[in-house]
Design an enzyme around this catalytic site. Structure first.
Site, PDB file in Angstrom:
ATOM      1  N   GLU A  41       0.831  -1.210   0.000  1.00  0.00           N
ATOM      2  CA  GLU A  41       0.000   0.000   0.000  1.00  0.00           C
ATOM      3  C   GLU A  41       0.862   1.256   0.000  1.00  0.00           C
ATOM      4  OE1 GLU A  41      -3.289  -0.334   2.856  1.00  0.00           O
ATOM      5  OE2 GLU A  41      -3.207   1.836   3.099  1.00  0.00           O
ATOM      6  N   ASP A  56       0.010   5.435   0.437  1.00  0.00           N
ATOM      7  CA  ASP A  56      -1.126   6.289   0.788  1.00  0.00           C
ATOM      8  C   ASP A  56      -0.846   7.771   0.785  1.00  0.00           C
ATOM      9  OD1 ASP A  56      -2.649   4.064   1.596  1.00  0.00           O
ATOM     10  OD2 ASP A  56      -1.788   4.129   3.604  1.00  0.00           O
ATOM     11  N   GLU A 110      -3.344  10.285   2.692  1.00  0.00           N
ATOM     12  CA  GLU A 110      -4.590  10.379   3.451  1.00  0.00           C
ATOM     13  C   GLU A 110      -4.772  11.814   3.904  1.00  0.00           C
ATOM     14  OE1 GLU A 110      -5.647   6.255   5.639  1.00  0.00           O
ATOM     15  OE2 GLU A 110      -3.851   7.227   6.384  1.00  0.00           O
TER      16      GLU A 110
END
Ligand SMILES: *[C@@H]1O[C@H](CO)[C@@H](O)[C@H](O)[C@H]1NC(C)=O
Ligand SMILES: *[C@@H]1O[C@H](CO)[C@@H](O)[C@H](O)[C@H]1NC(C)=O
Length: 331
Positions: free
Chosen positions: A114, A116, A118
Protein backbone atom coordinates in the site's frame (compact mmCIF):
# COMPACT_ATOMS: atom_id res chain seq x y z
CA UNK A 1 -10.05 20.88 -20.44
CA UNK A 2 -7.52 20.83 -23.27
CA UNK A 3 -5.57 23.72 -21.82
CA UNK A 4 -5.58 22.29 -18.31
CA UNK A 5 -4.36 18.94 -19.63
CA UNK A 6 -1.62 20.72 -21.44
CA UNK A 7 -0.66 22.55 -18.30
CA UNK A 8 -0.59 19.29 -16.40
CA UNK A 9 1.66 17.81 -19.02
CA UNK A 10 4.06 20.68 -18.58
CA UNK A 11 4.03 20.18 -14.83
CA UNK A 12 4.58 16.48 -15.09
CA UNK A 13 7.21 17.01 -17.71
CA UNK A 14 9.25 19.10 -15.36
CA UNK A 15 8.67 16.66 -12.54
CA UNK A 16 9.89 13.66 -14.43
CA UNK A 17 12.36 14.76 -17.00
CA UNK A 18 15.13 15.91 -14.90
CA UNK A 19 17.67 18.26 -16.30
CA UNK A 20 20.89 17.17 -14.64
CA UNK A 21 23.48 15.34 -16.68
CA UNK A 22 23.01 11.90 -15.20
CA UNK A 23 19.39 11.64 -16.20
CA UNK A 24 19.23 13.81 -19.28
CA UNK A 25 18.82 10.72 -21.43
CA UNK A 26 15.77 9.60 -19.51
CA UNK A 27 13.37 7.99 -21.96
CA UNK A 28 10.17 9.93 -22.30
CA UNK A 29 7.13 8.47 -20.66
CA UNK A 30 4.49 8.19 -23.37
CA UNK A 31 0.81 8.77 -22.81
CA UNK A 32 1.14 11.01 -19.80
CA UNK A 33 -2.34 12.28 -20.46
CA UNK A 34 -5.40 12.61 -18.29
CA UNK A 35 -8.11 10.00 -18.52
CA UNK A 36 -11.85 10.20 -18.22
CA UNK A 37 -13.48 8.10 -15.54
CA UNK A 38 -14.78 5.57 -18.07
CA UNK A 39 -11.36 5.13 -19.63
CA UNK A 40 -9.55 4.07 -16.52
CA UNK A 41 -11.72 3.67 -13.46
CA UNK A 42 -14.65 1.90 -11.93
CA UNK A 43 -16.91 2.75 -9.01
CA UNK A 44 -16.25 0.84 -5.79
CA UNK A 45 -19.07 1.93 -3.51
CA UNK A 46 -21.38 4.81 -2.64
CA UNK A 47 -23.99 4.62 -5.47
CA UNK A 48 -25.13 8.21 -6.13
CA UNK A 49 -22.43 9.65 -3.89
CA UNK A 50 -20.13 9.27 -6.87
CA UNK A 51 -21.04 11.83 -9.53
CA UNK A 52 -19.28 12.53 -12.83
CA UNK A 53 -18.92 16.04 -14.21
CA UNK A 54 -17.21 17.64 -17.20
CA UNK A 55 -17.71 14.71 -19.57
CA UNK A 56 -16.49 12.26 -16.99
CA UNK A 57 -13.20 14.02 -16.37
CA UNK A 58 -14.09 15.26 -12.89
CA UNK A 59 -15.36 12.94 -10.18
CA UNK A 60 -17.19 14.14 -7.06
CA UNK A 61 -17.16 11.77 -4.11
CA UNK A 62 -19.42 12.66 -1.22
CA UNK A 63 -19.95 11.51 2.32
CA UNK A 64 -23.32 11.79 3.99
CA UNK A 65 -25.06 9.97 6.83
CA UNK A 66 -25.85 7.11 4.49
CA UNK A 67 -22.47 6.36 2.93
CA UNK A 68 -19.12 7.54 1.67
CA UNK A 69 -17.97 6.75 -1.88
CA UNK A 70 -14.98 5.49 -3.79
CA UNK A 71 -13.52 4.44 -7.09
CA UNK A 72 -10.57 2.36 -8.26
CA UNK A 73 -8.53 1.89 -11.38
CA UNK A 74 -9.77 -0.85 -13.67
CA UNK A 75 -6.27 -2.27 -13.94
CA UNK A 76 -3.56 -3.32 -11.52
CA UNK A 77 -0.16 -1.76 -12.13
CA UNK A 78 3.37 -2.79 -11.33
CA UNK A 79 5.13 0.59 -11.02
CA UNK A 80 4.22 3.87 -12.65
CA UNK A 81 3.17 7.43 -12.10
CA UNK A 82 -0.26 8.08 -10.61
CA UNK A 83 -1.78 11.47 -10.09
CA UNK A 84 -4.95 13.45 -9.47
CA UNK A 85 -5.89 17.03 -8.80
CA UNK A 86 -7.98 17.06 -5.65
CA UNK A 87 -10.14 19.69 -3.97
CA UNK A 88 -11.16 18.84 -0.42
CA UNK A 89 -14.45 19.60 1.37
CA UNK A 90 -14.43 23.03 2.97
CA UNK A 91 -15.67 24.30 6.31
CA UNK A 92 -16.17 21.90 9.22
CA UNK A 93 -14.72 18.53 8.23
CA UNK A 94 -13.61 16.89 11.47
CA UNK A 95 -13.59 13.11 11.21
CA UNK A 96 -13.73 13.15 7.40
CA UNK A 97 -11.04 11.15 5.64
CA UNK A 98 -10.26 11.45 1.94
CA UNK A 99 -7.78 8.91 0.65
CA UNK A 100 -5.86 8.70 -2.62
CA UNK A 101 -3.82 5.53 -2.56
CA UNK A 102 -2.56 2.38 -4.15
CA UNK A 103 -3.24 -1.02 -2.67
CA UNK A 104 -3.63 -4.70 -3.46
CA UNK A 105 -5.42 -5.58 -0.23
CA UNK A 106 -8.25 -7.28 -2.06
CA UNK A 107 -5.85 -9.56 -3.95
CA UNK A 108 -3.27 -10.28 -1.24
CA UNK A 109 -5.19 -10.25 2.00
CA UNK A 110 -2.35 -11.11 4.37
CA UNK A 111 0.60 -9.78 2.40
CA UNK A 112 -0.75 -6.63 0.84
CA UNK A 113 1.20 -3.57 -0.31
CA UNK A 114 0.00 0.00 0.00
CA UNK A 115 1.04 3.59 -0.76
CA UNK A 116 -1.13 6.29 0.79
CA UNK A 117 -2.05 9.89 0.65
CA UNK A 118 -4.59 10.38 3.45
CA UNK A 119 -6.27 13.72 4.01
CA UNK A 120 -7.58 14.22 7.51
CA UNK A 121 -10.36 16.75 8.00
CA UNK A 122 -10.44 19.18 10.86
CA UNK A 123 -12.66 21.40 12.93
CA UNK A 124 -13.50 24.83 11.57
CA UNK A 125 -10.53 27.18 11.56
CA UNK A 126 -8.00 24.35 11.67
CA UNK A 127 -6.38 23.09 8.53
CA UNK A 128 -6.56 19.70 6.91
CA UNK A 129 -3.53 17.54 7.54
CA UNK A 130 -1.96 15.15 5.09
CA UNK A 131 -0.48 11.80 5.90
CA UNK A 132 1.58 9.50 3.70
CA UNK A 133 2.34 5.88 4.41
CA UNK A 134 4.12 2.92 2.88
CA UNK A 135 3.32 -0.73 3.55
CA UNK A 136 4.84 -3.78 1.92
CA UNK A 137 3.94 -7.44 2.09
CA UNK A 138 1.49 -6.97 4.95
CA UNK A 139 3.83 -4.87 7.11
CA UNK A 140 0.93 -3.27 8.94
CA UNK A 141 2.67 -3.74 12.28
CA UNK A 142 5.36 -1.29 11.15
CA UNK A 143 3.79 2.10 10.56
CA UNK A 144 5.79 4.32 8.25
CA UNK A 145 3.59 7.37 8.64
CA UNK A 146 4.54 10.92 7.97
CA UNK A 147 2.28 13.91 8.54
CA UNK A 148 2.40 17.40 7.11
CA UNK A 149 0.67 20.70 7.08
CA UNK A 150 0.34 22.51 3.76
CA UNK A 151 1.35 25.88 2.38
CA UNK A 152 -2.10 26.43 0.85
CA UNK A 153 -5.73 25.83 1.69
CA UNK A 154 -6.54 22.48 0.01
CA UNK A 155 -10.27 23.23 0.12
CA UNK A 156 -10.05 26.38 -1.97
CA UNK A 157 -8.59 25.00 -5.18
CA UNK A 158 -7.48 21.85 -6.89
CA UNK A 159 -3.95 20.75 -6.09
CA UNK A 160 -2.06 17.93 -7.70
CA UNK A 161 -1.09 14.89 -5.62
CA UNK A 162 1.13 12.28 -7.27
CA UNK A 163 2.83 9.01 -6.52
CA UNK A 164 5.83 7.70 -8.42
CA UNK A 165 6.52 4.04 -7.74
CA UNK A 166 9.44 2.25 -9.34
CA UNK A 167 11.45 -0.82 -8.54
CA UNK A 168 13.88 1.36 -6.61
CA UNK A 169 12.03 4.26 -5.08
CA UNK A 170 8.75 5.86 -4.16
CA UNK A 171 8.27 9.60 -4.42
CA UNK A 172 5.20 11.47 -3.20
CA UNK A 173 4.62 14.87 -4.84
CA UNK A 174 2.31 17.77 -4.10
CA UNK A 175 1.98 20.28 -6.92
CA UNK A 176 5.09 18.87 -8.49
CA UNK A 177 7.19 19.30 -5.33
CA UNK A 178 8.57 16.04 -3.99
CA UNK A 179 7.56 15.80 -0.32
CA UNK A 180 8.79 12.30 0.51
CA UNK A 181 11.16 9.82 -1.02
CA UNK A 182 11.44 6.22 0.08
CA UNK A 183 14.39 4.44 -1.47
CA UNK A 184 14.36 0.67 -1.47
CA UNK A 185 17.00 -0.82 0.80
CA UNK A 186 17.97 -4.43 1.17
CA UNK A 187 17.06 -4.35 4.84
CA UNK A 188 13.48 -3.32 4.02
CA UNK A 189 13.06 -6.66 2.27
CA UNK A 190 9.40 -7.29 1.53
CA UNK A 191 8.40 -4.05 3.24
CA UNK A 192 9.05 -2.24 -0.03
CA UNK A 193 5.84 -2.59 -2.12
CA UNK A 194 6.61 -5.03 -4.89
CA UNK A 195 3.36 -6.56 -6.12
CA UNK A 196 0.89 -5.00 -8.57
CA UNK A 197 -1.53 -2.50 -7.03
CA UNK A 198 -4.69 -0.66 -8.05
CA UNK A 199 -5.20 3.07 -7.57
CA UNK A 200 -8.04 4.12 -5.27
CA UNK A 201 -9.84 7.31 -4.28
CA UNK A 202 -12.30 7.28 -1.40
CA UNK A 203 -14.10 9.43 1.13
CA UNK A 204 -15.24 7.94 4.42
CA UNK A 205 -16.13 8.51 8.05
CA UNK A 206 -12.99 8.33 10.17
CA UNK A 207 -14.66 9.62 13.31
CA UNK A 208 -12.90 7.13 15.54
CA UNK A 209 -9.40 8.44 14.83
CA UNK A 210 -8.99 11.13 12.17
CA UNK A 211 -9.23 14.29 14.22
CA UNK A 212 -7.42 14.56 17.53
CA UNK A 213 -7.47 10.83 17.97
CA UNK A 214 -11.24 10.67 17.60
CA UNK A 215 -12.24 13.53 19.86
CA UNK A 216 -14.03 15.34 17.02
CA UNK A 217 -16.47 13.22 15.01
CA UNK A 218 -18.09 13.78 11.66
CA UNK A 219 -21.02 16.16 12.10
CA UNK A 220 -23.67 15.30 9.52
CA UNK A 221 -25.30 18.67 9.98
CA UNK A 222 -22.64 19.85 7.49
CA UNK A 223 -23.09 16.97 5.04
CA UNK A 224 -22.66 16.23 2.23
CA UNK A 225 -18.88 16.48 2.35
CA UNK A 226 -17.69 16.58 -1.24
CA UNK A 227 -14.17 15.80 -2.48
CA UNK A 228 -13.48 16.59 -6.14
CA UNK A 229 -11.00 14.70 -8.31
CA UNK A 230 -9.76 15.85 -11.72
CA UNK A 231 -6.75 15.50 -14.07
CA UNK A 232 -6.67 11.76 -13.51
CA UNK A 233 -3.37 10.23 -14.60
CA UNK A 234 -2.67 6.52 -14.66
CA UNK A 235 0.69 5.98 -16.20
CA UNK A 236 1.91 2.59 -15.24
CA UNK A 237 2.81 -0.90 -16.23
CA UNK A 238 -0.62 -2.52 -16.35
CA UNK A 239 -0.72 -6.13 -15.34
CA UNK A 240 -2.66 -8.99 -16.78
CA UNK A 241 -5.07 -9.90 -13.97
CA UNK A 242 -5.02 -13.61 -14.73
CA UNK A 243 -1.29 -14.26 -14.44
CA UNK A 244 -0.07 -10.97 -12.93
CA UNK A 245 2.48 -10.61 -15.72
CA UNK A 246 3.23 -7.03 -16.62
CA UNK A 247 2.33 -5.78 -20.06
CA UNK A 248 4.80 -2.94 -19.71
CA UNK A 249 7.95 -3.43 -21.69
CA UNK A 250 11.17 -1.95 -22.86
CA UNK A 251 11.87 1.70 -22.30
CA UNK A 252 8.56 2.30 -20.55
CA UNK A 253 9.39 -0.13 -17.76
CA UNK A 254 12.92 1.18 -17.45
CA UNK A 255 11.75 4.79 -17.42
CA UNK A 256 10.42 4.67 -13.89
CA UNK A 257 13.63 3.24 -12.50
CA UNK A 258 15.75 5.95 -14.07
CA UNK A 259 13.81 8.79 -12.50
CA UNK A 260 15.85 10.73 -9.99
CA UNK A 261 15.26 13.99 -8.23
CA UNK A 262 17.23 16.93 -9.51
CA UNK A 263 19.25 18.98 -7.05
CA UNK A 264 16.57 21.68 -7.20
CA UNK A 265 13.83 19.20 -6.47
CA UNK A 266 15.75 17.82 -3.51
CA UNK A 267 16.24 21.33 -2.15
CA UNK A 268 12.52 21.97 -2.52
CA UNK A 269 11.73 18.71 -0.74
CA UNK A 270 14.08 19.49 2.14
CA UNK A 271 12.51 22.92 2.52
CA UNK A 272 9.04 21.47 2.55
CA UNK A 273 9.99 18.90 5.15
CA UNK A 274 11.72 21.40 7.40
CA UNK A 275 8.77 23.72 7.30
CA UNK A 276 5.68 21.57 7.03
CA UNK A 277 6.36 18.08 8.34
CA UNK A 278 4.78 17.54 11.73
CA UNK A 279 5.54 13.87 12.22
CA UNK A 280 7.79 11.18 10.84
CA UNK A 281 8.13 7.63 12.09
CA UNK A 282 11.86 8.03 11.50
CA UNK A 283 12.02 10.61 14.28
CA UNK A 284 9.75 8.82 16.71
CA UNK A 285 11.99 7.32 19.36
CA UNK A 286 9.01 6.28 21.43
CA UNK A 287 7.69 3.92 18.80
CA UNK A 288 11.07 3.09 17.32
CA UNK A 289 13.92 3.41 19.86
CA UNK A 290 16.08 2.23 16.97
CA UNK A 291 14.80 3.82 13.76
CA UNK A 292 13.88 1.39 10.97
CA UNK A 293 16.89 0.70 8.81
CA UNK A 294 15.79 2.75 5.82
CA UNK A 295 15.61 5.95 7.86
CA UNK A 296 18.23 8.39 6.78
CA UNK A 297 17.70 11.59 8.65
CA UNK A 298 17.49 14.55 6.29
CA UNK A 299 18.22 18.16 7.16
CA UNK A 300 14.77 18.42 8.74
CA UNK A 301 15.72 15.93 11.43
CA UNK A 302 17.75 18.24 13.61
CA UNK A 303 15.03 20.78 14.28
CA UNK A 304 12.52 18.00 14.36
CA UNK A 305 14.22 16.02 17.06
CA UNK A 306 14.60 19.20 19.05
CA UNK A 307 11.05 20.49 18.72
CA UNK A 308 8.80 18.02 16.97
CA UNK A 309 9.60 14.96 18.95
CA UNK A 310 9.59 16.87 22.19
CA UNK A 311 6.12 18.05 21.29
CA UNK A 312 5.13 14.55 20.36
CA UNK A 313 6.42 13.07 23.59
CA UNK A 314 4.73 15.77 25.57
CA UNK A 315 1.40 15.14 23.94
CA UNK A 316 1.83 11.44 24.18
CA UNK A 317 2.35 11.61 27.90
CA UNK A 318 -0.73 13.74 28.32
CA UNK A 319 -2.98 12.16 25.72
CA UNK A 320 -4.98 9.07 26.44
CA UNK A 321 -7.25 9.04 23.47
CA UNK A 322 -5.24 8.03 20.46
CA UNK A 323 -7.16 5.17 18.98
CA UNK A 324 -5.41 3.77 15.97
CA UNK A 325 -1.79 4.44 16.79
CA UNK A 326 0.31 6.81 18.77
CA UNK A 327 0.63 8.96 15.67
CA UNK A 328 -2.93 10.14 16.09
CA UNK A 329 -1.96 11.93 19.24
CA UNK A 330 0.17 14.52 17.57
CA UNK A 331 -2.40 16.96 16.22
C1 LIG B 1 -0.58 5.27 -26.01
O1 LIG B 1 -2.00 5.15 -25.93
C2 LIG B 1 -2.60 4.70 -27.12
C3 LIG B 1 -4.12 4.77 -26.93
O2 LIG B 1 -4.49 4.24 -25.70
C4 LIG B 1 -2.12 3.30 -27.44
O3 LIG B 1 -2.70 2.84 -28.62
C5 LIG B 1 -0.61 3.32 -27.58
O4 LIG B 1 -0.13 2.00 -27.76
C6 LIG B 1 0.02 3.91 -26.34
N1 LIG B 1 1.46 4.05 -26.57
C7 LIG B 1 2.33 3.51 -25.75
C8 LIG B 1 3.75 3.64 -26.16
O5 LIG B 1 2.03 2.93 -24.73
C1 LIG C 1 5.96 -11.88 2.31
O1 LIG C 1 5.32 -12.45 3.44
C2 LIG C 1 5.12 -13.83 3.31
C3 LIG C 1 4.26 -14.28 4.47
O2 LIG C 1 4.67 -13.71 5.69
C4 LIG C 1 6.47 -14.53 3.26
O3 LIG C 1 6.29 -15.92 3.11
C5 LIG C 1 7.24 -13.98 2.04
O4 LIG C 1 8.54 -14.51 2.00
C6 LIG C 1 7.33 -12.47 2.10
N1 LIG C 1 7.89 -11.97 0.85
C7 LIG C 1 8.91 -11.13 0.82
C8 LIG C 1 9.34 -10.67 -0.52
O5 LIG C 1 9.48 -10.75 1.84
Amino acid sequence: MASSSFFLLLLLGSALFISNGATASLPELPNLTTLSFEEGYTQLFGDNNLMLHGEGRTVHLSLDQRTGAGFASQDLYLHGFFSASIKLPSDYAAGVVVAFYMSNGDVFEKTHDELDFEFLGNIRGREWRIQTNVYGNGSTAVGREERYGLWFDPTEDYHQYSILWSNERIIFYIDNIPIREAVRTQAMGGHFPSKPMSLYATIWDGSSWATLGGRYKVNYKYAPYVAEFADLVLHGCAVNPSDHKTVCQGSDAIAYDTIRMSADQRTAMDKFRMKHMTYSYCHDRVRYPTPPSECTLGPEAKGFLASGEAKFNYRRRRGKRYARSSVDAIL
